[in-house]
Design an enzyme around this catalytic site. Structure first.
Site, PDB file in Angstrom:
ATOM      1  CG  ASP A   1      -1.923  -1.092   1.245  1.00  0.00           C
ATOM      2  OD1 ASP A   1      -2.391  -1.449   0.153  1.00  0.00           O
ATOM      3  OD2 ASP A   1      -2.258  -1.593   2.327  1.00  0.00           O
TER       4      ASP A   1
ATOM      5  CG  ASP B   1     -11.378  -1.932  -0.542  1.00  0.00           C
ATOM      6  OD1 ASP B   1     -10.675  -2.947  -0.675  1.00  0.00           O
ATOM      7  OD2 ASP B   1     -10.977  -0.786  -0.842  1.00  0.00           O
TER       8      ASP B   1
END
Length: 252
Positions: free
Chosen positions: A11, A130
């Site tokens: 990330d 997500d």
């Protein structure tokens, strides 16, 4: 049965790898190019690079970091974040990405999934979902913009929809489990895996070596993704693979 894959996730925010809990409280975890190179040497099957602030900031993924990372590794490399047009996909593939991950843009413009699949092949298109449990619905809701905005879409139906549009793979992150190290969300992952015919990558919650076995055995995931435990050397990829082999799970 296809061999299961172990995939580290980078990330990236402001050019650095970061990691948080439930998508917040981010802390620095290192240089993306160095980490990518390390994971390649350590036996990772693939790598996922997510520019986590690109969609929020309304900008494109950092091409130069993608180019530098691709130049250091030999394993397949998925890149996501800030991708809103087919031309964005083309630029990233030219920069060295093997697959393109889309989340927010796919929700806002679902035709991007089918357009990308037609242009580059389904194997190139990874739809990132997500998902967070919505108690009012009794099932999971899709979130966008790096987990900041509820989309009002049911995750299981969305998974089926993107498969029909031509997605070749789903990267499924449980927002409830993310960064907690309490284990993958086996219930969510299992329901999505049983709902689609394309590979599902389980993400969010890895904290112990046995968590990988659980998500493969109980949720039929095709791959398992982790960040924190790999970044901070709590568990190595080799240790995970050795444990899975001992338990009868075929890995690469």
């Amino acid at each position: 049965m296809l061999a299961k894959r172990i995939i580290p996730c980078l990330d990236v925010k402001d050019g650095r790898v970061v990691k948080g809990v439930n998508f917040v409280n981010l802390r620095d975890a290192g240089d993306p190019v160095e980490l990518a190179s390390t994971y390649d040497r350590e036996g990772a099957d693939e790598l996922v690079f997510l520019d986590i602030s690109a969609s929020v900031e309304g900008r494109a993924t950092m091409i130069e970091v993608v180019q530098r990372t691709a130049g250091e590794i030999t394993i397949p490399f998925t890149v996501g974040g800030g991708i809103s047009h087919v031309d964005d996909m083309k630029r990233l593939l030219r920069a060295g990405a093997d697959k393109i991950g889309i989340n927010t843009a796919a929700v806002k413009n679902p035709s991007l999934v089918s357009d990308g699949a037609r242009r580059f092949g389904s194997q190139c298109i990874v739809v990132a979902i997500d998902a967070k449990y919505n108690p009012e619905w009794g099932e999971w809701e899709v979130y966008t913009h790096g987990g900041r905005q509820p989309a009002g879409i049911r995750a299981l139906q969305w998974a089926r929809d993107v498969e029909a549009m031509g997605a070749g793979e789903i990267l499924l992150t449980s927002m409830d489990a993310d960064g907690t190290k309490d284990g993958f969300d086996v219930k969510l992952t299992g329901e999505v895996s049983r709902s689609v015919g394309i590979p599902v990558i389980a993400s969010g919650g890895a904290g112990k070596i046995e968590h990988f076995h659980e998500v493969f055995r109980d949720a039929q995931a095709d791959a398992a993704l982790a960040a924190t435990i790999f970044h901070y050397k709590e568990i190595t990829i080799r240790e995970v693979k050795d444990d899975l082999r001992k338990k009868g799970i075929e890995v690469r």
